[in-house]
Design a protein around this motif. Structure first.
Motif, mmCIF file in Angstrom:
data_model
loop_
_atom_site.group_PDB
_atom_site.id
_atom_site.type_symbol
_atom_site.label_atom_id
_atom_site.label_comp_id
_atom_site.label_asym_id
_atom_site.label_seq_id
_atom_site.Cartn_x
_atom_site.Cartn_y
_atom_site.Cartn_z
ATOM 1 N N GLU A 289 -2.837 21.432 6.930
ATOM 2 C CA GLU A 289 -1.496 21.093 6.433
ATOM 3 C C GLU A 289 -0.493 21.089 7.597
ATOM 4 O O GLU A 289 0.353 20.202 7.697
ATOM 5 C CB GLU A 289 -1.065 22.082 5.353
ATOM 6 N N LYS A 290 -0.593 22.088 8.478
ATOM 7 C CA LYS A 290 0.320 22.178 9.624
ATOM 8 C C LYS A 290 0.159 20.989 10.567
ATOM 9 O O LYS A 290 1.150 20.467 11.074
ATOM 10 C CB LYS A 290 0.076 23.475 10.412
ATOM 11 N N VAL A 291 -1.061 20.564 10.787
ATOM 12 C CA VAL A 291 -1.308 19.446 11.701
ATOM 13 C C VAL A 291 -0.782 18.146 11.101
ATOM 14 O O VAL A 291 -0.116 17.359 11.773
ATOM 15 C CB VAL A 291 -2.815 19.323 12.031
ATOM 16 N N LEU A 292 -1.079 17.920 9.829
ATOM 17 C CA LEU A 292 -0.669 16.671 9.183
ATOM 18 C C LEU A 292 0.833 16.604 8.928
ATOM 19 O O LEU A 292 1.427 15.527 8.979
ATOM 20 C CB LEU A 292 -1.424 16.482 7.869
ATOM 21 N N PHE A 293 1.428 17.756 8.640
ATOM 22 C CA PHE A 293 2.847 17.809 8.302
ATOM 23 C C PHE A 293 3.500 18.943 9.093
ATOM 24 O O PHE A 293 3.663 20.053 8.575
ATOM 25 C CB PHE A 293 3.031 18.000 6.787
ATOM 26 N N PRO A 294 3.853 18.689 10.344
ATOM 27 C CA PRO A 294 4.394 19.738 11.211
ATOM 28 C C PRO A 294 5.618 20.452 10.627
ATOM 29 O O PRO A 294 5.858 21.614 10.947
ATOM 30 C CB PRO A 294 4.765 18.991 12.494
ATOM 31 N N GLU A 295 6.351 19.777 9.768
ATOM 32 C CA GLU A 295 7.512 20.420 9.154
ATOM 33 C C GLU A 295 7.120 21.577 8.239
ATOM 34 O O GLU A 295 7.960 22.394 7.861
ATOM 35 C CB GLU A 295 8.370 19.390 8.391
ATOM 36 N N SER A 296 5.849 21.666 7.887
ATOM 37 C CA SER A 296 5.378 22.752 7.025
ATOM 38 C C SER A 296 4.911 23.970 7.824
ATOM 39 O O SER A 296 4.521 24.981 7.238
ATOM 40 C CB SER A 296 4.214 22.266 6.149
ATOM 41 N N ALA A 297 4.967 23.893 9.145
ATOM 42 C CA ALA A 297 4.395 24.944 10.001
ATOM 43 C C ALA A 297 4.975 26.325 9.702
ATOM 44 O O ALA A 297 4.218 27.305 9.604
ATOM 45 C CB ALA A 297 4.587 24.595 11.468
ATOM 46 N N THR A 298 6.271 26.426 9.532
ATOM 47 C CA THR A 298 6.893 27.731 9.284
ATOM 48 C C THR A 298 6.364 28.340 7.990
ATOM 49 O O THR A 298 6.007 29.523 7.944
ATOM 50 C CB THR A 298 8.425 27.592 9.212
ATOM 51 N N TYR A 299 6.269 27.520 6.951
ATOM 52 C CA TYR A 299 5.776 28.028 5.676
ATOM 53 C C TYR A 299 4.290 28.358 5.744
ATOM 54 O O TYR A 299 3.838 29.381 5.217
ATOM 55 C CB TYR A 299 6.067 27.026 4.559
ATOM 56 N N MET A 300 3.508 27.526 6.410
ATOM 57 C CA MET A 300 2.073 27.796 6.524
ATOM 58 C C MET A 300 1.845 29.075 7.330
ATOM 59 O O MET A 300 0.983 29.892 6.977
ATOM 60 C CB MET A 300 1.340 26.619 7.174
ATOM 61 N N ASP A 301 2.621 29.278 8.398
ATOM 62 C CA ASP A 301 2.508 30.511 9.179
ATOM 63 C C ASP A 301 2.871 31.726 8.321
ATOM 64 O O ASP A 301 2.220 32.770 8.395
ATOM 65 C CB ASP A 301 3.397 30.450 10.414
ATOM 66 N N LYS B 121 0.853 -1.191 0.000
ATOM 67 C CA LYS B 121 0.000 0.000 0.000
ATOM 68 C C LYS B 121 0.889 1.241 0.000
ATOM 69 O O LYS B 121 1.862 1.318 0.738
ATOM 70 C CB LYS B 121 -0.902 -0.003 1.235
ATOM 71 N N THR B 122 0.546 2.200 -0.829
ATOM 72 C CA THR B 122 1.320 3.433 -0.870
ATOM 73 C C THR B 122 1.005 4.274 0.357
ATOM 74 O O THR B 122 -0.078 4.184 0.931
ATOM 75 C CB THR B 122 1.023 4.244 -2.147
ATOM 76 N N LEU B 123 1.958 5.107 0.727
ATOM 77 C CA LEU B 123 1.793 5.932 1.916
ATOM 78 C C LEU B 123 0.716 6.995 1.717
ATOM 79 O O LEU B 123 -0.076 7.275 2.602
ATOM 80 C CB LEU B 123 3.128 6.594 2.276
ATOM 81 N N TYR B 124 0.697 7.588 0.520
ATOM 82 C CA TYR B 124 -0.265 8.650 0.221
ATOM 83 C C TYR B 124 -1.082 8.286 -1.007
ATOM 84 O O TYR B 124 -0.627 7.570 -1.879
ATOM 85 C CB TYR B 124 0.452 9.980 -0.049
ATOM 86 N N GLN B 125 -2.288 8.811 -1.055
ATOM 87 C CA GLN B 125 -3.142 8.637 -2.224
ATOM 88 C C GLN B 125 -3.154 9.972 -2.964
ATOM 89 O O GLN B 125 -3.656 10.966 -2.459
ATOM 90 C CB GLN B 125 -4.554 8.232 -1.794
ATOM 91 N N TRP B 126 -2.598 9.988 -4.163
ATOM 92 C CA TRP B 126 -2.356 11.236 -4.883
ATOM 93 C C TRP B 126 -3.556 11.729 -5.683
ATOM 94 O O TRP B 126 -3.733 12.922 -5.862
ATOM 95 C CB TRP B 126 -1.151 11.075 -5.812
ATOM 96 N N GLU B 127 -4.370 10.824 -6.203
ATOM 97 C CA GLU B 127 -5.488 11.206 -7.076
ATOM 98 C C GLU B 127 -4.985 12.178 -8.147
ATOM 99 O O GLU B 127 -3.999 11.902 -8.786
ATOM 100 C CB GLU B 127 -6.658 11.769 -6.269
ATOM 101 N N SER B 128 -5.627 13.320 -8.336
ATOM 102 C CA SER B 128 -5.227 14.243 -9.413
ATOM 103 C C SER B 128 -4.407 15.420 -8.895
ATOM 104 O O SER B 128 -4.325 16.453 -9.558
ATOM 105 C CB SER B 128 -6.465 14.747 -10.159
ATOM 106 N N TYR B 129 -3.795 15.271 -7.742
ATOM 107 C CA TYR B 129 -3.052 16.373 -7.124
ATOM 108 C C TYR B 129 -1.951 16.917 -8.046
ATOM 109 O O TYR B 129 -1.867 18.127 -8.276
ATOM 110 C CB TYR B 129 -2.459 15.916 -5.796
ATOM 111 N N PRO C 152 1.828 15.379 1.175
ATOM 112 C CA PRO C 152 2.268 16.691 1.651
ATOM 113 C C PRO C 152 2.014 17.759 0.586
ATOM 114 O O PRO C 152 2.232 17.526 -0.600
ATOM 115 C CB PRO C 152 3.772 16.512 1.879
ATOM 116 N N GLY C 153 1.530 18.893 1.017
ATOM 117 C CA GLY C 153 1.269 20.001 0.096
ATOM 118 C C GLY C 153 -0.146 20.051 -0.437
ATOM 119 O O GLY C 153 -0.574 21.065 -0.979
ATOM 120 N N TYR C 154 -0.888 18.977 -0.305
ATOM 121 C CA TYR C 154 -2.239 18.901 -0.857
ATOM 122 C C TYR C 154 -3.130 19.989 -0.257
ATOM 123 O O TYR C 154 -3.770 20.751 -0.977
ATOM 124 C CB TYR C 154 -2.836 17.518 -0.574
ATOM 125 N N HIS C 155 -3.154 20.048 1.076
ATOM 126 C CA HIS C 155 -4.024 21.029 1.740
ATOM 127 C C HIS C 155 -3.502 22.446 1.538
ATOM 128 O O HIS C 155 -4.289 23.395 1.451
ATOM 129 C CB HIS C 155 -4.178 20.692 3.223
#
Length: 121
Positions: free
Chosen positions: A99-111, A29-37, A73-76
């Motif tokens: 996005e921040k909750v799911l991927f805490p490493e993105s917090a600085t950019y989301m802020d 099983k893949t880690l993420y489901q990409w769909e049309s992202y 990552p990046g979807y939201h």
């Protein structure tokens, strides 16, 4: 010579049999489901209509949730940027927070995006 040939034949049959069984194993099983992202990100940079992109990503997130999978990552963040571009600020904030909750490493950019979105208002 006969015993050696028989034991070699048994070994070959065992290796082939295990190879066949391994071929029947389900794909991991893949880690993420990409769909049309990925195509939606491309269309974003091509200048395609934002509403259509939002609809596609919203539809895909429903599919992803229905299978108990994770959006990549990046979807939201992408969905948040699209909401920002059409003036749906409340939904933009929600997507950036998700996005921040799911991927805490993105917090600085989301802020950073949230801070600059508020300045633009």
């Amino acid at each position: 010579m006969g015993k050696a040939f028989v034991s070699w034949g048994v070994m070959v049959a065992g290796v082939m049999g295990s190879g066949l069984l391994a071929g029947c194993a389900p794909a991991p099983k893949t880690l993420y489901q990409w769909e049309s992202y990925q195509p939606q990100v491309y269309q974003y940079f091509e200048g395609d209509p934002k509403e259509a992109q939002i609809e596609a990503l919203e539809r895909d997130i429903q599919k992803i949730r229905s299978t108990n999978s994770l959006a990549p990552p990046g979807y939201h963040a992408q969905l948040g940027l699209l909401y920002l571009s059409v003036g749906k600020d409340d939904q933009m904030v929600q997507e950036f927070r998700t996005e921040k909750v799911l991927f805490p490493e993105s917090a600085t950019y989301m802020d950073f995006l949230l801070k600059n979105a508020k300045k633009g208002s």
